[in-house]
Design a protein around this motif. Structure first.
Motif, mmCIF file in Angstrom:
data_model
loop_
_atom_site.group_PDB
_atom_site.id
_atom_site.type_symbol
_atom_site.label_atom_id
_atom_site.label_comp_id
_atom_site.label_asym_id
_atom_site.label_seq_id
_atom_site.Cartn_x
_atom_site.Cartn_y
_atom_site.Cartn_z
ATOM 1 N N LEU A 1 0.918 -1.077 0.167
ATOM 2 C CA LEU A 1 0.120 0.165 0.127
ATOM 3 C C LEU A 1 1.214 1.461 0.119
ATOM 4 N N GLU B 1 -8.718 2.110 -12.087
ATOM 5 C CA GLU B 1 -8.621 3.239 -11.611
ATOM 6 C C GLU B 1 -9.844 3.748 -11.416
ATOM 7 N N TYR C 1 -1.969 -2.943 -10.263
ATOM 8 C CA TYR C 1 -2.158 -1.708 -9.854
ATOM 9 C C TYR C 1 -3.216 -1.433 -9.573
ATOM 10 N N VAL C 2 -3.773 -0.362 -8.075
ATOM 11 C CA VAL C 2 -4.923 -0.054 -7.416
ATOM 12 C C VAL C 2 -4.772 1.460 -7.147
ATOM 13 N N ASP C 3 -4.735 2.632 -7.854
ATOM 14 C CA ASP C 3 -5.152 4.161 -7.657
ATOM 15 C C ASP C 3 -6.726 4.542 -7.359
ATOM 16 N N THR D 1 -8.259 3.600 -3.966
ATOM 17 C CA THR D 1 -9.061 2.449 -3.529
ATOM 18 C C THR D 1 -10.320 2.730 -2.937
ATOM 19 N N LEU E 1 -1.797 -1.115 -4.339
ATOM 20 C CA LEU E 1 -3.113 -0.063 -3.962
ATOM 21 C C LEU E 1 -2.577 1.491 -3.352
ATOM 22 N N THR E 2 -3.265 2.347 -3.964
ATOM 23 C CA THR E 2 -2.806 3.544 -3.491
ATOM 24 C C THR E 2 -4.702 3.770 -2.133
#
Length: 139
Positions: A4, A36, A83-85, A87, A118-119
């Motif tokens: 994270l 995203e 990658y998940v921006d 979250t 993830l962000t």
């Protein structure tokens, strides 16, 4: 293990993630996927990464995000990095639900042997202690 990037709005989380995505594409022997909310990263990341707009698929809860990521991984066994921006924008600010989501997701990540980052837009002190058992916070 899930990683994270945690910080308040404007702290550089997305910029750090963009650099990681572009580096991953250069070194990955498979596919890199970015999820995203909205298509804000279209011109910031290389076209070699698969950019997916979670908003287009109606993702609005952690259960939906978990199912979506699981489905993407099930459909492409060559994925090495996800990658998940944004979250919290997709799943909500219920931190206990976030921990449950990460716990469920970590089993999939481990089984599929993918890197997951993830962000999270909040102050690290706001996160529950249990988050450290399911994810590593990177600086």
């Amino acid at each position: 293990m899930i990683k994270l990037i945690v910080g308040t709005k404007g702290s550089g989380k997305t910029k750090a993630m963009i650099d990681m995505i572009n580096d991953s594409v250069k070194t990955s022997k498979g596919n890199v996927v970015v999820v995203e909310k909205g298509m804000k990263l279209t011109y910031d990341i290389t076209h070699k990464a698969r950019l997916i707009d979670g908003e287009h698929y109606g993702i609005s809860t952690y259960d939906e995000l978990y199912s979506f990521i699981s489905g993407v991984l099930a459909g492409d066994h060559d994925i090495t990095d996800v990658y998940v921006d944004g979250t919290l924008k997709m799943g909500g600010k219920d931190y206990e639900s976030l921990v449950h989501f990460l716990d469920r997701l970590s089993a999939v990540v481990e089984e599929e042997n993918v890197n997951m980052l993830l962000t999270i837009s909040c102050d690290e002190s706001e996160l529950p202690e249990g988050i450290h058992h399911v994810a590593e916070i990177v600086k």
